[in-house]
Design a protein around this motif. Sequence first.
Motif, PDB file in Angstrom:
ATOM      1  N   ASP A 218     -50.300 -36.903 -32.332  1.00 35.83           N
ATOM      2  CA  ASP A 218     -50.837 -35.823 -33.324  1.00 35.83           C
ATOM      3  C   ASP A 218     -52.332 -35.888 -33.007  1.00 35.83           C
ATOM      4  O   ASP A 218     -52.965 -36.741 -32.586  1.00 35.83           O
ATOM      5  CB  ASP A 218     -50.659 -36.612 -34.551  1.00 35.83           C
TER       6      ASP A 218
ATOM      7  N   LEU B 272     -58.074 -38.851 -26.318  1.00 37.40           N
ATOM      8  CA  LEU B 272     -56.669 -38.240 -26.258  1.00 37.40           C
ATOM      9  C   LEU B 272     -55.684 -39.413 -25.847  1.00 37.40           C
ATOM     10  O   LEU B 272     -54.682 -39.168 -25.138  1.00 37.40           O
ATOM     11  CB  LEU B 272     -56.821 -37.285 -25.153  1.00 37.40           C
TER      12      LEU B 272
ATOM     13  N   TRP C   3     -52.952 -32.863 -21.099  1.00 40.14           N
ATOM     14  CA  TRP C   3     -52.639 -32.877 -19.440  1.00 40.14           C
ATOM     15  C   TRP C   3     -54.059 -32.601 -18.730  1.00 40.14           C
ATOM     16  O   TRP C   3     -54.295 -33.150 -17.850  1.00 40.14           O
ATOM     17  CB  TRP C   3     -51.606 -31.603 -19.473  1.00 40.14           C
TER      18      TRP C   3
ATOM     19  N   ALA D  83     -53.876 -33.532 -31.044  1.00 38.24           N
ATOM     20  CA  ALA D  83     -54.100 -32.845 -29.631  1.00 38.24           C
ATOM     21  C   ALA D  83     -53.076 -31.894 -29.005  1.00 38.24           C
ATOM     22  O   ALA D  83     -52.057 -32.428 -29.223  1.00 38.24           O
ATOM     23  CB  ALA D  83     -54.533 -33.870 -28.581  1.00 38.24           C
ATOM     24  N   THR D  84     -53.372 -30.782 -28.605  1.00 38.94           N
ATOM     25  CA  THR D  84     -52.251 -30.059 -27.928  1.00 38.94           C
ATOM     26  C   THR D  84     -52.012 -30.627 -26.474  1.00 38.94           C
ATOM     27  O   THR D  84     -52.625 -31.448 -25.820  1.00 38.94           O
ATOM     28  CB  THR D  84     -52.817 -28.627 -27.745  1.00 38.94           C
ATOM     29  N   MET D  85     -50.682 -30.306 -26.004  1.00 35.85           N
ATOM     30  CA  MET D  85     -50.199 -30.942 -24.978  1.00 35.85           C
ATOM     31  C   MET D  85     -51.038 -30.483 -23.727  1.00 35.85           C
ATOM     32  O   MET D  85     -51.401 -31.262 -22.673  1.00 35.85           O
ATOM     33  CB  MET D  85     -48.916 -30.466 -24.879  1.00 35.85           C
ATOM     34  N   GLY D  86     -51.345 -29.228 -23.979  1.00 39.81           N
ATOM     35  CA  GLY D  86     -52.321 -28.616 -22.848  1.00 39.81           C
ATOM     36  C   GLY D  86     -53.624 -29.456 -22.697  1.00 39.81           C
ATOM     37  O   GLY D  86     -54.096 -29.756 -21.596  1.00 39.81           O
ATOM     38  N   ALA D  87     -54.128 -29.963 -23.731  1.00 43.79           N
ATOM     39  CA  ALA D  87     -55.587 -30.592 -23.596  1.00 43.79           C
ATOM     40  C   ALA D  87     -55.129 -32.098 -23.200  1.00 43.79           C
ATOM     41  O   ALA D  87     -56.150 -32.525 -22.398  1.00 43.79           O
ATOM     42  CB  ALA D  87     -55.991 -30.592 -25.308  1.00 43.79           C
TER      43      ALA D  87
ATOM     44  N   PRO E 258     -47.180 -36.410 -26.024  1.00 42.35           N
ATOM     45  CA  PRO E 258     -47.544 -35.697 -27.141  1.00 42.35           C
ATOM     46  C   PRO E 258     -48.101 -36.732 -28.091  1.00 42.35           C
ATOM     47  O   PRO E 258     -47.328 -37.837 -28.090  1.00 42.35           O
ATOM     48  CB  PRO E 258     -46.418 -34.837 -27.448  1.00 42.35           C
TER      49      PRO E 258
END
Length: 499
Positions: A395, A20, A403, A397-401, A393
């Motif tokens: 590419d 990440l 974080w 991965a989601t922002m939640g992941a 952010p």
Amino acid sequence: MLNRAPIENGPQDGGHLPDLNPHLSDPVPPQVYEAPQMARVDRWIAAAGEWLARNQRSVMAVQWGIVGIYVLLVVVPAFLPPPARTAHIWTNLTLFAQFAFWGIWWPFVLVSMVMVGRLWCGVLCPEGALSETASRKGRGRSTPGWVKWKMWPFVAFVLTTVYGQMLSVYQYPKPALLILGGSTVAAIGIGYMYGRNKRVWCKYLCPVNGVFGLLSKLSPLHYRIDRDAWDASPKPAVRLNCAPMVPIRTMKGASTCHMCGRCAGFRDSVALSRRTPGSEIVHVAGFQTKPWETWLIVFGLLGVAAGAFHWASSAYFIAGKQAAAEWLVDNGIMWPITGHAPWWVLTNYPDLNDVMSPLDGAMLLTYLAIVALVFGGAIMLFLAAAGRLLARPFDGATMGAIWRQRTHHLAQALIPIAGSIVFLGLFATTASILKADGIRLTFVPTVENIIMALAATWSVALAWRICGLYTGSRGRQVLAAALMLGAIGAGVAAWALPY
Ligand code: SF4
């Protein structure tokens, strides 16, 4: 060549998140696993690992010796009469066992994790030895899903810690036999049922597996894998038995390795090696994010364990109990104050004037829950804020992941203070046992403060380095590190304030 028992290795550790951090292509910096020009000290260290591999029979003999000492200290005192008031640790086996086990054995097992990794688990632990022996002769079934539940390291530690406080496990031999002996019986049972020549209990269910895994990340020693040499070497005729089922070829840290040494020299690619203490926390832990580790650090060690070591002397606990007792008396409800329970539910030694009432038990549970929620909650808020600041952010991965990954990685910086809280709690037990014997260690508060100050400094240094991994902006690094100071301060406060 080394003689090796045939073995199978377990599956890869689950729970690894994808990379990440777009700035880091390799989760482990080269100096962690690439063989440098070997200095003499490195050759000695590697030779020590290979000595272990060649001398597993001696290791087993030592393990059985420790089993004997364990029986003497844990089982025998439970069947002896209570010590007389005039008895000393050097004249009474029960008092000697209490001092040796809780005052010497356990504190130094914890220290050994930081010094030499989980050597205790792989070479000395009686429970692991018994479980593996049972596994050698047992049913050999595959491990069921409930055993592999990922939250066991957190849940088992908290349950054992709380139950131990309810029974006064540090003071009396019967609770020690019930909790430790019960754990040993369960370890043998799990070993008998599941795995073949494996330590299923140690890998999944041991109540201190999680704590040991965290502390060993600070160790300056680990088994280094040269993956190129591994891949280039011919497939060996026998398979290696890694009892805790570590995926050796891809192993990057010391937290799951029991340091038994059996794999030293395997395929000319495994060597006991030096590393920078804490490097695993900075460079490896962020790529093996396991939520239970964050729970164990924040709510288990810095919450429940911190409260467990000081509740009896806490002014807040005493004031809360008095207020609750007054309310019960005013309302004519007496049984919570005058009642009692069997010793295996709540401490019950009327001859020694030591009985916990239902009110005491309820207040203990409430106090531990409040300490965990208040301090753990504050720490989590600081971690989440620092994690959010470092989440950017990109590419894939989601922002939640992203974080969550930052937050879990930052939590690893708290391992030095979390480990210190457990060590200092046991160290205080050592001091109080000696004090009861007339030996006053007046330097203890000073030593405790120095240990906590050093641990906090180490946590600050780790937090600074982790923050630096995730941002190229010095200002953002400083801000995130400042938030981490809040988390570290809350962790230290969990140990210091309630007194
Ligand atoms: S990886 Fe397994 S076999 Fe090798 S030292 Fe660690 S526990 Fe022992």
